[in-house]
Design a protein around this motif. Structure first.
Motif, PDB file in Angstrom:
ATOM      1  N   THR A 480       0.673  -1.242   0.074  1.00  0.00           N
ATOM      2  CA  THR A 480       0.173   0.062  -0.060  1.00  0.00           C
ATOM      3  C   THR A 480       0.824   1.274  -0.116  1.00  0.00           C
ATOM      4  O   THR A 480       1.925   1.274   0.913  1.00  0.00           O
ATOM      5  CB  THR A 480      -0.728  -0.063   1.337  1.00  0.00           C
ATOM      6  OG1 THR A 480      -1.814  -1.158   1.512  1.00  0.00           O
ATOM      7  CG2 THR A 480      -1.838   1.220   1.240  1.00  0.00           C
ATOM      8  N   ILE A 511      -2.047  -1.851  -4.285  1.00  0.00           N
ATOM      9  CA  ILE A 511      -1.898  -2.007  -5.475  1.00  0.00           C
ATOM     10  C   ILE A 511      -2.659  -3.344  -6.030  1.00  0.00           C
ATOM     11  O   ILE A 511      -2.901  -3.394  -7.117  1.00  0.00           O
ATOM     12  CB  ILE A 511      -0.186  -2.560  -6.141  1.00  0.00           C
ATOM     13  CG1 ILE A 511       0.128  -3.647  -5.156  1.00  0.00           C
ATOM     14  CG2 ILE A 511       0.357  -1.327  -5.850  1.00  0.00           C
ATOM     15  CD1 ILE A 511       1.650  -4.335  -5.586  1.00  0.00           C
ATOM     16  N   THR A 532       6.029  -3.162 -10.395  1.00  0.00           N
ATOM     17  CA  THR A 532       5.686  -2.138  -9.123  1.00  0.00           C
ATOM     18  C   THR A 532       5.901  -2.807  -8.011  1.00  0.00           C
ATOM     19  O   THR A 532       6.350  -2.095  -6.918  1.00  0.00           O
ATOM     20  CB  THR A 532       3.885  -2.434  -9.017  1.00  0.00           C
ATOM     21  OG1 THR A 532       3.143  -1.942 -10.382  1.00  0.00           O
ATOM     22  CG2 THR A 532       3.220  -1.529  -8.106  1.00  0.00           C
ATOM     23  N   PRO A 563      -6.127  -5.654  -9.637  1.00  0.00           N
ATOM     24  CA  PRO A 563      -5.182  -4.709  -9.848  1.00  0.00           C
ATOM     25  C   PRO A 563      -5.553  -3.152  -9.569  1.00  0.00           C
ATOM     26  O   PRO A 563      -6.499  -2.882 -10.147  1.00  0.00           O
ATOM     27  CB  PRO A 563      -4.808  -4.770 -11.303  1.00  0.00           C
ATOM     28  CG  PRO A 563      -5.258  -6.379 -11.664  1.00  0.00           C
ATOM     29  CD  PRO A 563      -6.471  -6.616 -10.809  1.00  0.00           C
ATOM     30  N   ASP A 564      -4.809  -2.489  -8.903  1.00  0.00           N
ATOM     31  CA  ASP A 564      -5.051  -1.303  -8.377  1.00  0.00           C
ATOM     32  C   ASP A 564      -6.344  -0.834  -7.778  1.00  0.00           C
ATOM     33  O   ASP A 564      -6.814   0.307  -7.520  1.00  0.00           O
ATOM     34  CB  ASP A 564      -5.132  -0.324  -9.810  1.00  0.00           C
ATOM     35  CG  ASP A 564      -3.662  -0.413 -10.275  1.00  0.00           C
ATOM     36  OD1 ASP A 564      -2.740  -0.367  -9.743  1.00  0.00           O
ATOM     37  OD2 ASP A 564      -3.841  -0.392 -11.943  1.00  0.00           O
ATOM     38  N   GLN A 565      -7.101  -1.885  -7.223  1.00  0.00           N
ATOM     39  CA  GLN A 565      -8.075  -1.861  -6.389  1.00  0.00           C
ATOM     40  C   GLN A 565      -8.145  -2.050  -5.124  1.00  0.00           C
ATOM     41  O   GLN A 565      -9.102  -2.048  -4.304  1.00  0.00           O
ATOM     42  CB  GLN A 565      -9.378  -2.549  -7.107  1.00  0.00           C
ATOM     43  CG  GLN A 565      -9.611  -2.258  -8.519  1.00  0.00           C
ATOM     44  CD  GLN A 565      -9.935  -1.061  -8.628  1.00  0.00           C
ATOM     45  OE1 GLN A 565     -11.028  -0.418  -7.868  1.00  0.00           O
ATOM     46  NE2 GLN A 565      -9.512   0.069  -9.427  1.00  0.00           N
TER      47      GLN A 565
END
Length: 724
Positions: A480, A511, A532, A563-565
């Motif tokens: 995070t 991420i 990432t 992803p990204d949530q």
């Protein structure tokens, strides 16, 4: 006549057919031989091309590990220096004699090779009262640690770490900074920069090529600059040169090079050393990997021959199958032997790792406990708070070490739960204390909600439940970004008789994970390798251990992510509830409120580590014990023989010692003819903490076992039971 002609014609046809078949077989064999030879040749070229990549990968990993070790070692010294400078008191600065006593005390506590304070004129004050004039601090103002090399008078091959001091004077002279010196020879030993068995060694250099830490080695031993040494003695492979290495290092780049020295091929990987302006070079002799290369070639040859045999099987089926089966059986037997050897090597490695990690942890936790006691008398609540947090973090580190070692127990099916009464709110408070600093450092938002709990008192394995939540929180913190939000929510979904249904949710908005990786997240050594997260360190065991612990609890775990949530782990377990008014048994690490007194009791402390002897003596003397010491098992046996009967009430015995180990010393004492000597109670106090070690201690004749780092309350309780 016609019949004879027809017979001869058929025989000629058969001979012709056999000839065609023979030609076809020869043609097929030629094609097979040529194709096999081509395959072997191309495979060999591909293998040789891969050797360079494999060597680079191996050396890069080895260099990164060594670099992290060196950074941690330097950072550890920086932290020790910070601690030493933070506890200077006015009485330590009354005069040079007081300052000398303070410096000597700090040198002993932190094990400094060299420790001095520098005034504004550059004068250095040391522990023996001598004054050095050549310790040079930066002329400009500096706020953080500075690292120098060979800057101390009469001390060569020494790394110097300096920290600034403000508002401190000695007899009217401002003290500008404190310095510690680290002998480079000790760094070589601590960081394992040299491995003669595998012909691997590392050096630390400055960007001009001069050595900071030089590992003794057969080649380049008489040169003080790696660039000039390589230019003079090395013969580089095509496209590589000493000038390219020098250009890369001066530009701050990493790389690998290959060259011949005295007819032997060497690979050298160079990369910046973390946290410094230096470079770390790691060199490996070609012989180290040649055996692996030959094995690869052997595998390629074997596979090619198998292909040949499979084609020949169309003509010689029975014979070929027999040869292949025999060959296959040999491979399976070899793999079985190798698997058994790997298993034995793993067990030895885990045992050694446990011992080597627990020994310094014993010193860290022991000195912290002593510092907490003494600092509480000074009334400085901040220092007391810091020390308590250090002890909590040290205890957590020890639990993590135990958890990593438990991976072997998980694989062998020997892991078990220790059920005890505990409190969910207390568990969450402890977790909050542990992770608070990490979350604060990353600037994250953290929320913990346990309002949905009706029954706080439960029965469970507190350590394992702690580990599950901390593993999930640790991943949330790592993945995070700053400013992100992390939460822990605990719900009680209901009660079924004596058991309650509890749900633990750990959520972040970091991420996230891909659906493909989410399916494999609980498998050992799995990590999602994206750009990432490529810089995030981890063993890849945390989620596998977490899943196994939850399975042992007969619970379940699932993950919701994208992803990204962000990611949310949901753990569901059934835990037995404590009944109201039920007496909670005293926990194993708790002691009676009445502090025991052992005045007049005499203990022989057998321990080869001087720091551990100091800690144990200090602790035991506080409870009234009289302490005598022996540095190994042989000295302990002679001491017992020469003492008068009844002189010693008890022996605290380390296990892994030089000359004579604790097991042999115990058996020798138990074998003495005089029962007043042979029956003395003996307690193992050791970093050998596996179940097998406890069993071996009892079988050797000991009365009990306590693992390092030492839990003082548990130690006193055991001593009280034995001496009762």
């Amino acid at each position: 006549m016609r019949s004879l002609f027809r017979k001869k014609k058929e025989e000629a046809y058969q001979r012709k057919s056999l000839g065609h078949a023979f030609i076809l077989i020869v043609f097929v064999l030629l094609i097979l031989i040529v194709s096999t030879a081509w395959l072997m040749g191309s495979s060999q070229k591909a293998t040789e091309a891969s050797v360079h990549n494999v060597s680079e990968f191996y050396l890069r990993e080895l260099s990164e590990q060594t670099g992290r070790q060196m950074y941690n070692s330097l950072d550890y010294q920086v932290q020790n220096l910070e601690n030493a400078l933070q506890i200077i008191q006015k009485k330590d600065m009354q005069d040079e004699e007081s300052l000398s006593r303070y410096i000597s005390s700090m040198s002993e506590i932190y094990g400094f090779d060299f420790y001095a304070l520098i005034d504004e004129e550059g004068t250095a004050y040391t522990k023996d009262g001598s004054i050095l004039e050549s310790v040079v601090l930066p002329k400009e103002s500096f706020d953080g640690p500075k690292i120098f090399v060979n800057q101390i008078q009469n001390f060569q091959n020494m790394i110097v770490i300096a920290l600034p001091i403000r508002d401190l004077e000695l007899e009217g002279r401002a003290i500008r900074g404190g310095v510690v010196g680290i002998d480079t020879g000790a760094v070589v030993s601590r960081l394992s920069l040299k491995d003669d068995a595998n012909q691997i060694f590392s050096n630390v250099i400055q960007r001009d090529g001069s050595y900071i830490i030089k590992t003794p080695h057969s080649h380049l031993a008489d040169n003080n600059n790696i660039f000039s040494a390589l230019k003079t003695h090395a013969k580089f492979m095509e496209g590589l040169s000493a000038e390219k290495i020098q250009e890369d290092i001066q530009a701050g780049r990493s790389g690998i090079t290959a060259y011949y020295l005295e007819g032997f091929l060497h690979y050298t990987y160079y990369a910046p050393a973390e946290g410094t302006e230096w470079y770390l070079t790691t060199t490996m002799h070609y012989d180290t990997i040649s055996a692996d290369v030959e094995r690869v070639r052997a595998v390629i040859t074997r596979n090619s021959m198998i292909l040949l045999l499979l084609v020949l099987a169309a003509v010689l089926t029975v014979f070929t199958v027999y040869l292949w089966q025999r060959h296959r059986n040999g491979i399976l037997q070899l793999e079985k032997i190798q698997a058994e050897e790997r298993s034995r090597a793993k067990s030895v490695f885990l045992s050694n790792m446990s011992h080597d990690i627990r020994t310094p942890m014993n010193a860290i936790i022991g000195f912290t406990d002593l510092a907490i006691q003494y600092e509480s008398e000074s009334g400085d609540s901040r220092i007391q708070d810091y020390l308590l947090k250090i002890r909590a973090a040290g205890s957590h580190l020890l639990s993590l070490i135990n958890d990593v070692l438990d991976m072997s127990r998980i694989e062998s099916g020997k892991m078990h739960l220790d059920i005890e009464p505990c409190s969910i709110s207390q568990i969450l408070n402890n977790i909050n204390t542990i992770v608070h600093g990490q979350i604060q450092d990353k600037g994250q938002n953290f929320h913990m909600d346990a309002e949905g709990i009706q029954n706080d008192g439960i029965y469970c394995d507190k350590l394992r439940l702690n580990q599950v939540i901390l593993n999930l929180l640790g991943n949330a913190v790592k993945f995070t970004p700053a400013g992100g939000t992390i939460s822990v929510t605990v719900l009680q979904k209901g009660r079924h008789g004596e058991y309650g249904s509890y749900e633990f949710r750990v959520k972040d908005n970091g991420i996230g994970m891909t659906p493909e990786f989410a399916k494999r997240v609980f498998e050992p050594f799995e990590r999602e390798r994206t750009s990432t997260v490529s810089g995030i360190q981890g063993t890849g065991l945390g989620m596998a251990i977490t899943k196994n612990i939850i399975d042992l609890m007969k619970g379940s775990i699932c993950v919701e992510t994208a992803p990204d949530q962000g990611t949310e782990f949901i753990v569901h377990v059934e835990l037995k509830i404590q009944e109201q008014g039920e007496d909670t048994p005293r926990k194993e690490n708790e002691t009676s409120s009445e502090e025991p007194n052992f005045s007049g009791k005499r203990i022989l402390l057998v321990e080869d580590n001087e720091l551990n002897r100091e800690i144990a003596s200090e602790i035991l003397q506080q409870y009234g014990f009289e302490i005598e010491e022996a540095e190994d098992g042989a000295v302990a046996v002679e001491t017992i023989k020469n003492a008068r009967p009844g002189w010693y009430d008890l022996i605290l015995m380390d296990i892994q010692m030089p000359v004579m180990d604790g097991y042999m010393a115990t058996r020798t004492i138990r074998g003495l003819s005089d029962s007043s000597y042979a029956d003395i109670p003996i307690i193992a106090m050791t970093a050998n903490a596996f179940e097998d070690d406890k069993k071996n201690a009892l079988e050797s004749g000991m009365n009990g076992h306590i693992a390092k780092p030492v839990d003082v309350d548990a130690l006193i309780r055991i001593l009280a039971d034995v001496l009762r």
